[in-house]
Scaffold this motif. Sequence first.
Motif, PDB file in Angstrom:
ATOM      1  N   VAL A 218       0.867  -1.181   0.000  1.00 60.22           N
ATOM      2  CA  VAL A 218       0.000   0.000   0.000  1.00 60.22           C
ATOM      3  C   VAL A 218       0.909   1.238   0.000  1.00 60.22           C
ATOM      4  N   GLN A 219       0.901   1.970  -1.118  1.00 60.60           N
ATOM      5  CA  GLN A 219       1.805   3.104  -1.267  1.00 60.60           C
ATOM      6  C   GLN A 219       1.150   4.430  -0.890  1.00 60.60           C
ATOM      7  N   GLY A 244       1.951   1.132   3.869  1.00 59.84           N
ATOM      8  CA  GLY A 244       3.211   0.403   3.949  1.00 59.84           C
ATOM      9  C   GLY A 244       3.029  -1.094   4.094  1.00 59.84           C
ATOM     10  N   ASP A 245       1.800  -1.557   4.407  1.00 61.65           N
ATOM     11  CA  ASP A 245       1.546  -2.989   4.547  1.00 61.65           C
ATOM     12  C   ASP A 245       1.554  -3.672   3.186  1.00 61.65           C
ATOM     13  N   GLY A 277       4.458  -2.552  -6.439  1.00 64.61           N
ATOM     14  CA  GLY A 277       5.406  -3.625  -6.148  1.00 64.61           C
ATOM     15  C   GLY A 277       6.449  -3.270  -5.103  1.00 64.61           C
ATOM     16  N   GLU A 278       6.645  -1.990  -4.811  1.00 68.79           N
ATOM     17  CA  GLU A 278       7.657  -1.561  -3.852  1.00 68.79           C
ATOM     18  C   GLU A 278       7.054  -0.563  -2.867  1.00 68.79           C
ATOM     19  N   ARG A 279       7.638  -0.515  -1.678  1.00 69.76           N
ATOM     20  CA  ARG A 279       7.250   0.534  -0.736  1.00 69.76           C
ATOM     21  C   ARG A 279       7.817   1.864  -1.214  1.00 69.76           C
ATOM     22  N   GLN A 283       3.604   8.353   1.548  1.00 64.62           N
ATOM     23  CA  GLN A 283       2.897   8.546   2.820  1.00 64.62           C
ATOM     24  C   GLN A 283       3.477   7.677   3.931  1.00 64.62           C
ATOM     25  N   ASP A 284       4.497   6.912   3.630  1.00 66.49           N
ATOM     26  CA  ASP A 284       5.002   5.894   4.549  1.00 66.49           C
ATOM     27  C   ASP A 284       6.202   6.431   5.328  1.00 66.49           C
TER      28      ASP A 284
END
Length: 440
Positions: A218-219, A244-245, A277-279, A283-284
Amino acid sequence: MNKTKFRISVRDSFWFLPIVYGLCSMGAAGAVTALDVWLVPSVSSSIPDIFLTGQSIAKQLYAALITAMLTMTTVSFSTIMVMLTTYSSQFSPRALEDFMQSKITQHVLGVYTFGFIFVVINLWLLTETNQQDLLSPFFTVIITIITLAFFILFIHFSARWAQVNFLIGVIRNKTLELIKETFAERTYGQHQHWDHSQVQNIREKDRKTIHARHSGYVQQVNYNYLIKWASANNMVLEATFQVGDYVPEGLPVFYFWDVGDRKDNVAKHDDFLVIGGERTDLQDIGFSIQKLVEIAVKALSTGMNDPNTAINCIHRIGSLLSELAGNYYPVTYFSDNHGDLRLMMEQKNFRDYLFKSFYQIKHYGKDDISVIYSIIDTLYKVTVVSEASIQKEVWNFAKYILEAVDIENLSSLDYQHLKSITEKFADFCGEELDWEYSKG
């Protein structure tokens, strides 16, 4: 949110800006050629000779400039590959995106593309039959000089980014901006508590589910769009994730309850949720802090053995936690402009940020008292700028860090040094040291 996905793809790529510069180069070459064909013959007598070049000299000039352009481009690409290798092996693979997202890197490649295409097109358009003087070689020389200036800038820029302290500072500054943006005032309501009976009444209704359409991290969540959509359709949503999950395909990402007549069918979550596909650091906050943690852990490895870099990372993480403590407030419930509940979503607790920030550094640096001391000192400074509830959590976490230290086998000076900051920490928090942390 498709626009957001495209923006993320563009931001993390090397191809977009060079393509834009290449298209602009074609247009510029066409414009300069038009000047040579239609304007120069009629006003050549009014143009100083220094700006005009013959066909034969222009061909030799273009051939030399193409070689120079290719040489600068090759050196720059080699430098980029060295930087990518350095980041992966010595710093953090996650920090690669900070270098790739740099506007200077992308604009330099774009300028090289512009210059090379401009020279090639002008060389291609030269003809043996037309021996008139040309104005285009003058513009080509100017563009080559600009390209050389960008080449020098890129070498200087790469040398700075190869310094770990500069990279740490960049990550810290970007994360600081992210923290301020995350906890800025919103157009919708944010609440820590909500009427328990109302929430229970909502949960007793028939629950429906929105599933993840594909796997990934989750970006970004578009809270404003999500709350407006729920308000327009008389719904209350509950998110099952945090930013981020990782969510696998088919996992429920939202539950929702109808609290009135719904106007639309269930929307696809692509409209308000970005899964990739990537963090990312959109917002993370935890992911941004993780980059500093990885740099610190790499520095503590036996291959590098650079505790001072790890301590620098600890200090920067501490400054971020201090900023986070000054802005942090737990939010679970979100309401629309009419004050009606529209979204329930658990946010990360402050202790989660503490744990993710230091648990790996504690594990790999527990045998280095300077690292442990720096962590305790940093946590103490965080408490100074925090409210009472956060101070309690930070103190409890400090005790967790101290559990990793073999207090009884510390040398006298190491023990006194650690004991002094720990006692000051405990006094500030109104706590007492446990006997296992008191010696002699």
